[in-house]
Design an enzyme around this catalytic site. Structure first.
Site, PDB file in Angstrom:
ATOM      1  N   ASN A   9       0.867  -1.183   0.000  1.00 12.78           N
ATOM      2  CA  ASN A   9       0.000   0.000   0.000  1.00 12.78           C
ATOM      3  C   ASN A   9       0.904   1.233   0.000  1.00 12.78           C
ATOM      4  O   ASN A   9       1.465   1.594   1.028  1.00 12.78           O
ATOM      5  CB  ASN A   9      -0.903  -0.026   1.245  1.00 12.78           C
ATOM      6  CG  ASN A   9      -1.784   1.211   1.324  1.00 12.78           C
ATOM      7  OD1 ASN A   9      -1.910   1.960   0.348  1.00 12.78           O
ATOM      8  ND2 ASN A   9      -2.400   1.421   2.474  1.00 12.78           N
ATOM      9  N   TRP A  10       1.024   1.858  -1.159  1.00 10.94           N
ATOM     10  CA  TRP A  10       1.939   3.013  -1.284  1.00 10.94           C
ATOM     11  C   TRP A  10       1.311   4.318  -0.807  1.00 10.94           C
ATOM     12  O   TRP A  10       1.966   5.356  -0.801  1.00 10.94           O
ATOM     13  CB  TRP A  10       2.406   3.161  -2.739  1.00 10.94           C
ATOM     14  CG  TRP A  10       3.267   2.038  -3.209  1.00 10.94           C
ATOM     15  CD1 TRP A  10       3.923   1.133  -2.418  1.00 10.94           C
ATOM     16  CD2 TRP A  10       3.598   1.688  -4.561  1.00 10.94           C
ATOM     17  NE1 TRP A  10       4.623   0.240  -3.200  1.00 10.94           N
ATOM     18  CE2 TRP A  10       4.441   0.561  -4.513  1.00 10.94           C
ATOM     19  CE3 TRP A  10       3.248   2.216  -5.801  1.00 10.94           C
ATOM     20  CZ2 TRP A  10       4.957  -0.039  -5.659  1.00 10.94           C
ATOM     21  CZ3 TRP A  10       3.750   1.617  -6.957  1.00 10.94           C
ATOM     22  CH2 TRP A  10       4.588   0.499  -6.873  1.00 10.94           C
ATOM     23  N   LYS A  11       0.043   4.262  -0.489  1.00  5.70           N
ATOM     24  CA  LYS A  11      -0.678   5.459  -0.010  1.00  5.70           C
ATOM     25  C   LYS A  11      -0.452   6.634  -0.981  1.00  5.70           C
ATOM     26  O   LYS A  11      -0.361   6.411  -2.190  1.00  5.70           O
ATOM     27  CB  LYS A  11      -0.251   5.794   1.423  1.00  5.70           C
ATOM     28  CG  LYS A  11      -0.269   4.556   2.322  1.00  5.70           C
ATOM     29  CD  LYS A  11      -0.111   4.839   3.777  1.00  5.70           C
ATOM     30  CE  LYS A  11      -0.025   3.529   4.535  1.00  5.70           C
ATOM     31  NZ  LYS A  11      -0.089   3.678   5.965  1.00  5.70           N
ATOM     32  N   HIS A  94      -9.640   0.952   5.299  1.00  4.73           N
ATOM     33  CA  HIS A  94      -8.326   1.209   5.889  1.00  4.73           C
ATOM     34  C   HIS A  94      -8.484   2.211   7.025  1.00  4.73           C
ATOM     35  O   HIS A  94      -9.316   3.121   6.944  1.00  4.73           O
ATOM     36  CB  HIS A  94      -7.370   1.749   4.814  1.00  4.73           C
ATOM     37  CG  HIS A  94      -5.947   1.803   5.277  1.00  4.73           C
ATOM     38  ND1 HIS A  94      -5.484   2.820   6.072  1.00  4.73           N
ATOM     39  CD2 HIS A  94      -4.902   0.959   5.093  1.00  4.73           C
ATOM     40  CE1 HIS A  94      -4.206   2.598   6.346  1.00  4.73           C
ATOM     41  NE2 HIS A  94      -3.837   1.463   5.758  1.00  4.73           N
ATOM     42  N   GLU A 166      -5.388  -5.183  10.873  1.00  7.44           N
ATOM     43  CA  GLU A 166      -4.406  -4.113  11.016  1.00  7.44           C
ATOM     44  C   GLU A 166      -4.710  -3.311  12.282  1.00  7.44           C
ATOM     45  O   GLU A 166      -5.545  -2.382  12.234  1.00  7.44           O
ATOM     46  CB  GLU A 166      -4.464  -3.170   9.817  1.00  7.44           C
ATOM     47  CG  GLU A 166      -4.161  -3.830   8.503  1.00  7.44           C
ATOM     48  CD  GLU A 166      -3.614  -2.813   7.510  1.00  7.44           C
ATOM     49  OE1 GLU A 166      -2.470  -2.982   7.066  1.00  7.44           O
ATOM     50  OE2 GLU A 166      -4.321  -1.830   7.202  1.00  7.44           O
ATOM     51  N   GLY A 172       2.091   2.356  10.642  1.00 13.24           N
ATOM     52  CA  GLY A 172       3.013   3.466  10.434  1.00 13.24           C
ATOM     53  C   GLY A 172       3.682   3.968  11.703  1.00 13.24           C
ATOM     54  O   GLY A 172       4.213   5.076  11.736  1.00 13.24           O
ATOM     55  N   SER A 212       3.320  -2.034  10.484  1.00 13.05           N
ATOM     56  CA  SER A 212       4.769  -1.930  10.709  1.00 13.05           C
ATOM     57  C   SER A 212       5.535  -3.208  10.362  1.00 13.05           C
ATOM     58  O   SER A 212       6.502  -3.571  11.041  1.00 13.05           O
ATOM     59  CB  SER A 212       5.060  -1.496  12.149  1.00 13.05           C
ATOM     60  OG  SER A 212       4.549  -0.193  12.364  1.00 13.05           O
ATOM     61  N   GLY A 233       2.716  -1.098   4.337  1.00 11.05           N
ATOM     62  CA  GLY A 233       2.737   0.305   3.964  1.00 11.05           C
ATOM     63  C   GLY A 233       4.168   0.771   3.756  1.00 11.05           C
ATOM     64  O   GLY A 233       4.787   0.565   2.701  1.00 11.05           O
TER      65      GLY A 233
END
Ligand code: PEP
Length: 261
Positions: A9-11, A94, A166, A172, A212, A233
């Protein structure tokens, strides 16, 4: 037994050009994969150009977000029906969508239905906040988010979707859940799916861990009972780290996926 599923997930990171270079590099680094399905979730802008590019490789695409109606006067939105044929997966629920953009259960279940309707596999993200964890409400949150997100779809459809566990406090933050906690949560998720949709759906649904994940801890989750893969991420932005995780997954001894029931 099935392939492990690893989603990047590159956001809101990487331009279209950077995304394209990344795909090229990743392909060179990992080569042909037998045991791992790799899915990339780039910026919406890159989906169409990458669609052409990934067809030459063996990666799939996911959209990070979309609107649940198929068409109409919804300025600025993109629908699942417009994404049909371009992406194979859609990330839904998300924690950033739930908390920054105030998405509610109602929005999330409409998106799950829209994805299914348009042949896109939903990746339904669920997980508790730090406060909910401290209050020992993790199970309640998981149950509520599953019930809220999966209302109105059939047991056959549920068996084909992906659930990503998650914990919000781990996204993150560099604070990752222990494999023991993940195993417990995943077991609980399958038990709830069984309760709501039956045994076959509970066995078929794929459950991922996200929060993470990095090159050092990835294996511990991939080896956790009931875990079918990872949603990554930050570590996925570094193509070398992401390729390293894929290679570890690929080289894992091919044990049957333990459902952790
Ligand atoms: C995510 O955004 O889904 C995620 C798991 O992020 P990170 O790996 O950075 O915690």
């Amino acid at each position: 037994m099935g392939k492990k599923l690893i989603i990047a997930n590159w956001k809101m990171n990487l331009t279209v050009n950077e995304a394209s270079l990344y795909v090229h590099k990743l392909d060179k680094l990992v080569g042909k994969l037998k045991n791992t399905e790799v899915v990339l979730a780039p910026t919406m802008l890159a989906l169409q150009p990458l669609n052409m590019q990934v067809q030459h490789h063996h990666f799939n695409l996911a959209v990070q977000n979309f609107y649940w109606r198929d068409s109409g006067a919804y300025t600025g939105e993109v629908s699942a029906s417009q994404l049909r044929g371009i992406v194979q997966y859609g990330i839904i629920g998300h924690s950033e969508r739930r908390h920054i953009f105030a998405e509610r259960s109602k929005d999330i279940r409409s998106k799950v239905q829209a994805a299914v309707r348009n042949n896109i596999t939903p990746v339904l993200c669920i997980g508790e906040t730090a406060q909910e964890r401290a209050n020992k409400e993790t199970s309640d949150v998981i149950r509520d988010q599953l019930v809220g997100g999966l209302a109105n779809i059939t047991s056959v459809e549920v068996g084909q979707i992906v659930i990503a566990y998650e914990p919000v406090w781990s996204i993150g933050t560099g604070k990752f859940a222990s494999p023991r906690d993940v195993e417990r949560a995943v077991k609980y998720i399958r038990r709830q799916i069984e309760h709501l949709f039956g045994k076959v759906a509970a066995e078929n649904v794929r459950v991922l861990y996200g929060g993470s994940v990095n090159l050092d801890n990835a294996m511990s989750y991939l080896q956790t009972a009931g875990v079918n893969g990872l949603l990554i991420g930050e570590s996925s932005l570094d193509v070398y780290a992401f390729a390293g995780i894929i290679k570890k997954c690929e080289d894992m001894p091919s044990l049957p996926v333990k459902r952790g029931k």
